[in-house]
Design a protein around this motif. Structure first.
Motif, PDB file in Angstrom:
ATOM      1  N   HIS A  40       0.988  -1.101   0.027  1.00  0.00           N
ATOM      2  CA  HIS A  40       0.061   0.003  -0.053  1.00  0.00           C
ATOM      3  C   HIS A  40       0.843   1.118   0.057  1.00  0.00           C
ATOM      4  O   HIS A  40       1.845   1.385   0.812  1.00  0.00           O
ATOM      5  CB  HIS A  40      -1.080   0.024   1.208  1.00  0.00           C
ATOM      6  N   ALA A  41       0.306   2.236  -0.949  1.00  0.00           N
ATOM      7  CA  ALA A  41       1.185   3.454  -0.934  1.00  0.00           C
ATOM      8  C   ALA A  41       0.938   4.057   0.012  1.00  0.00           C
ATOM      9  O   ALA A  41      -0.319   4.383   0.649  1.00  0.00           O
ATOM     10  CB  ALA A  41       0.933   4.164  -2.147  1.00  0.00           C
ATOM     11  N   GLU A  42       1.941   4.683   1.037  1.00  0.00           N
ATOM     12  CA  GLU A  42       1.695   5.485   2.163  1.00  0.00           C
ATOM     13  C   GLU A  42       1.391   6.941   1.884  1.00  0.00           C
ATOM     14  O   GLU A  42       1.932   7.560   0.600  1.00  0.00           O
ATOM     15  CB  GLU A  42       3.043   5.481   3.204  1.00  0.00           C
ATOM     16  N   ALA A  43       0.477   7.449   2.618  1.00  0.00           N
ATOM     17  CA  ALA A  43      -0.106   8.976   2.237  1.00  0.00           C
ATOM     18  C   ALA A  43       1.313   9.916   2.781  1.00  0.00           C
ATOM     19  O   ALA A  43       2.038   9.614   3.553  1.00  0.00           O
ATOM     20  CB  ALA A  43      -1.281   9.120   3.148  1.00  0.00           C
ATOM     21  N   PRO A  44       1.385  10.686   1.887  1.00  0.00           N
ATOM     22  CA  PRO A  44       2.448  11.737   2.114  1.00  0.00           C
ATOM     23  C   PRO A  44       2.346  12.234   3.462  1.00  0.00           C
ATOM     24  O   PRO A  44       1.243  12.803   3.919  1.00  0.00           O
ATOM     25  CB  PRO A  44       2.453  12.785   0.993  1.00  0.00           C
ATOM     26  N   VAL A  45       3.321  12.306   4.140  1.00  0.00           N
ATOM     27  CA  VAL A  45       3.265  13.307   5.367  1.00  0.00           C
ATOM     28  C   VAL A  45       2.824  14.634   5.495  1.00  0.00           C
ATOM     29  O   VAL A  45       3.714  15.491   4.587  1.00  0.00           O
ATOM     30  CB  VAL A  45       4.683  13.013   6.174  1.00  0.00           C
ATOM     31  N   ALA A  46       1.830  14.740   5.873  1.00  0.00           N
ATOM     32  CA  ALA A  46       1.403  16.311   5.848  1.00  0.00           C
ATOM     33  C   ALA A  46       1.991  17.249   6.620  1.00  0.00           C
ATOM     34  O   ALA A  46       2.584  16.721   7.715  1.00  0.00           O
ATOM     35  CB  ALA A  46      -0.098  16.574   6.302  1.00  0.00           C
ATOM     36  N   LYS A  47       2.713  18.324   6.329  1.00  0.00           N
ATOM     37  CA  LYS A  47       3.441  19.266   7.066  1.00  0.00           C
ATOM     38  C   LYS A  47       2.506  19.817   8.002  1.00  0.00           C
ATOM     39  O   LYS A  47       1.374  20.221   7.476  1.00  0.00           O
ATOM     40  CB  LYS A  47       4.193  20.359   6.226  1.00  0.00           C
ATOM     41  N   PRO A  48       3.063  20.310   9.105  1.00  0.00           N
ATOM     42  CA  PRO A  48       2.102  20.952  10.106  1.00  0.00           C
ATOM     43  C   PRO A  48       1.889  22.441   9.474  1.00  0.00           C
ATOM     44  O   PRO A  48       3.004  22.891   9.073  1.00  0.00           O
ATOM     45  CB  PRO A  48       2.866  20.777  11.479  1.00  0.00           C
ATOM     46  N   PRO A  49       0.937  23.205   9.994  1.00  0.00           N
ATOM     47  CA  PRO A  49       1.104  24.398   9.647  1.00  0.00           C
ATOM     48  C   PRO A  49       1.957  25.554  10.379  1.00  0.00           C
ATOM     49  O   PRO A  49       2.308  24.983  11.415  1.00  0.00           O
ATOM     50  CB  PRO A  49      -0.536  24.892   9.528  1.00  0.00           C
TER      51      PRO A  49
END
Length: 163
Positions: free
Chosen positions: A54-63
């Motif tokens: 499964h492709a991992e979701a890209p890590v969202a940068k914190p605002p």
């Protein structure tokens, strides 16, 4: 008469065997279809592959957040009413740190536009959560107009006091 009974029983066998064999054939076809459909359903929907990756979701940068200097503003009141003050601590939310750095040189302009707007408010404009929501939306709209093309996601209140 015995001949008629022999002919009758001989005549019933081919005719009697036909409907029974057709019924058995229909039941067999239905059973095969049900078993085949169940197997196909399991194969396509319920079978888990051990090799699937499964492709991992890209890590969202914190605002990132930009502090706006604290503001103390007198609110508009009617003649003869006591003067009321508004103390506000505001933070701007942006997507990336580089946007936060780009906003900092424009901070005097942001403070000015906030104070100009806030001085026109009446204490009744800030009543309840609806009043604060409208204030947030208006401040967000005004700050985005001042710092365009950079966009602020939200104006967040750290502290708001009406005295």
């Amino acid at each position: 008469m015995a001949d008629n009974e022999a002919e009758g029983s001989a005549g019933e066998t081919p005719e009697g065997a036909g409907p029974k064999s057709k019924l058995k054939l229909i039941i067999a076809v239905v059973a095969v279809l049900l078993i085949g459909g169940g197997g196909a359903t399991w194969f396509f929907f319920f079978r888990h592959h051990g090799e699937e990756v499964h492709a991992e979701a890209p890590v969202a940068k914190p605002p990132s957040f930009v502090e706006v200097p604290d503001m103390l503003i007198n609110l508009i009141g009617g003649p003869g009413e006591r003067v009321q003050y508004l103390k506000v601590k505001v933070v701007l939310e942006v997507k990336e740190e580089k946007q936060a750095e780009a906003i900092k040189p424009s901070m005097p302009r942001v403070t000015d536009i906030f104070q100009t707007y806030l001085r026109e408010l009446r204490p009744t404009d800030l009543n309840g959560s609806v009043g604060l929501f409208r204030l947030k939306e208006e401040l967000t709209r005004r700050v985005n107009a001042v710092i365009a093309p950079i966009q602020v996601n939200a104006v967040l209140f750290k502290e708001i006091v009406v005295q």
